[in-house]
Design an enzyme around this catalytic site. Sequence first.
Site, short mmCIF file in Angstrom:
data_model
loop_
_atom_site.label_atom_id
_atom_site.label_comp_id
_atom_site.label_asym_id
_atom_site.label_seq_id
_atom_site.Cartn_x
_atom_site.Cartn_y
_atom_site.Cartn_z
CD1 TRP A 20 0.00 -1.26 3.25
CD2 TRP A 20 0.55 0.89 3.26
NE1 TRP A 20 0.77 -1.04 4.37
CE2 TRP A 20 1.13 0.28 4.40
CE3 TRP A 20 0.76 2.25 3.07
CZ2 TRP A 20 1.89 0.99 5.33
CZ3 TRP A 20 1.53 2.96 3.98
CH2 TRP A 20 2.09 2.33 5.10
CG ASN A 21 5.05 1.21 0.86
OD1 ASN A 21 4.64 0.23 0.27
ND2 ASN A 21 6.34 1.49 0.97
CG HIS B 256 -2.75 -2.69 -5.26
ND1 HIS B 256 -2.87 -2.61 -6.61
CD2 HIS B 256 -1.62 -1.99 -4.95
CE1 HIS B 256 -1.90 -1.88 -7.11
NE2 HIS B 256 -1.12 -1.50 -6.12
CB ALA B 257 -2.10 -3.64 0.58
N GLY C 273 6.08 -6.47 0.64
CA GLY C 273 5.44 -6.25 1.94
C GLY C 273 6.38 -6.59 3.07
CB SER C 274 5.66 -7.36 6.59
OG SER C 274 4.82 -8.51 6.50
CD GLU D 6 10.68 -3.67 -3.03
OE1 GLU D 6 10.66 -2.57 -2.42
OE2 GLU D 6 10.33 -3.81 -4.21
CB CYS E 183 10.96 -1.00 1.48
SG CYS E 183 11.08 -0.58 -0.27
#
Length: 484
Positions: A155-156, A180-181, A231-232, A253, A287
Amino acid sequence: MTVNHDILSPFSNAVVASVPLESESSAIAKVSASAAAFESWKTTPLETRIDIISKAIDAFLADKDAIANELANLIARPLPHCYNEVTFLLAFLQFNSLKLAPLQKVRGFEERARHMTSIAPSSLANIPVPSPPNTTFKKFIRRVPLGVVFVVAAWNYPYLVAVNAVVPALLAGNTVLLKHAPQTFPCADRFAKAFVAAGLPKDVFQVLHVDHEVAAKVIDAKEVSFVQFTGSVRGGLQVNRAASHRPIGVGMELGGKDPAYVRADADVAYAAENIVDGAMYNSGQSCCAVERVYVHESVFDEFISKAVNVVKLYKLGDPFHKATNLGPVISVKAAETIRGQVLEAVSRGAVPLIDESLFPEAKPGSAFVAPQILINVNHDMKLMTEETFGPVVGVMKVKDDDEAVKLMNDSEFGLTASVWTRDNDAALALADRLEAGTVFQNRCDYLDPGLAWVGVKNSGRGCSLSKYGFDALTRPKSYHLRQA
């Protein structure tokens, strides 16, 4: 019964969109349709694919006003910065304590999409292999598409993250499913709208608005040939596990805790302004944001003074107000995590240098976080070891290059690192010692699409952008022909 996902604005906490979630059966039907569409898309000439993708980029950019405004609503990033994600803009550097900086280009979706399109012919060209003289052998390697590519985007930076995989995957002849998120579900629909306008054949690109459980079923579908996740670390490991029982590729990533090192010979004012921007832009939710800084002891006080002055120029508030250059973070939960890192560091002796009363919107229970610089920090604190993903940065004093390198490499992450120096040879020597996918000199927090975007350690696996970004999205096929 259809279940809707309500998207709350981080700024107002109001519902700004409500998106119906797809069922498992609907999602799997799209996977099958994508696999069927692949059979014709993979044989479409590259020139035709390039033409369609180029038209899609044009269609996307023609909608930039609506896209930027929608994005500001979804993630509460200041509106001008949302435009930056979409296209080339001319803009002044946000801050310069001495004078206005010259105009510079701010890069976005357009730069990456255009670059990957421009290099597709050379990147996907056959690779000739020499044959012995006086023989009739013809040998070459062709890069062929994989099939259905499932892209799971964060989302960022919903457009920058997705374009890294979507455009090269389609150019290479794959079909794409984009999820997408949940916070930015509508951004996937913007891609779809542009591809429809460009005349992309049906089902070559599709959008999935699904929850985690259905996404896992999609990964498990036998037709899916590759998964690209952003993401995380936790999310990446879950995706990897979901795909682990089949021999398919998974690009990841993941997180970052990116360091900057200011050497004694640096232009300290320039370094302070740019490092602060690298730490605070998008409220630190990148990130590759600068999350820890190491400064040579001889210029430490000067750097801190200048960096603090830059931070005090930020205006935290409504993303649609002209003066705002810092918005809230994505949620109250995220804000509390960031504030928790700061409080833990302070309890262990760290000293915050920014008076939070300068940012009255930053209240407990809200998603607004005051920008902060802390000194007297060390690697026993979460602030210096765990990903913060907020407008907060710790700064440590170092005595020399060796100490700086040791501390910069003392991390579970390795996405980017930056060295601030006038000594080009020293910068290159330090770059060789740093455990990072990208090393910058005198800049930070920027992806050049001509360079490979990679991470080491817990920052991920695989590569996107550059000519190497096509590698994971294709497989080499060898042709060994004894011609008649």
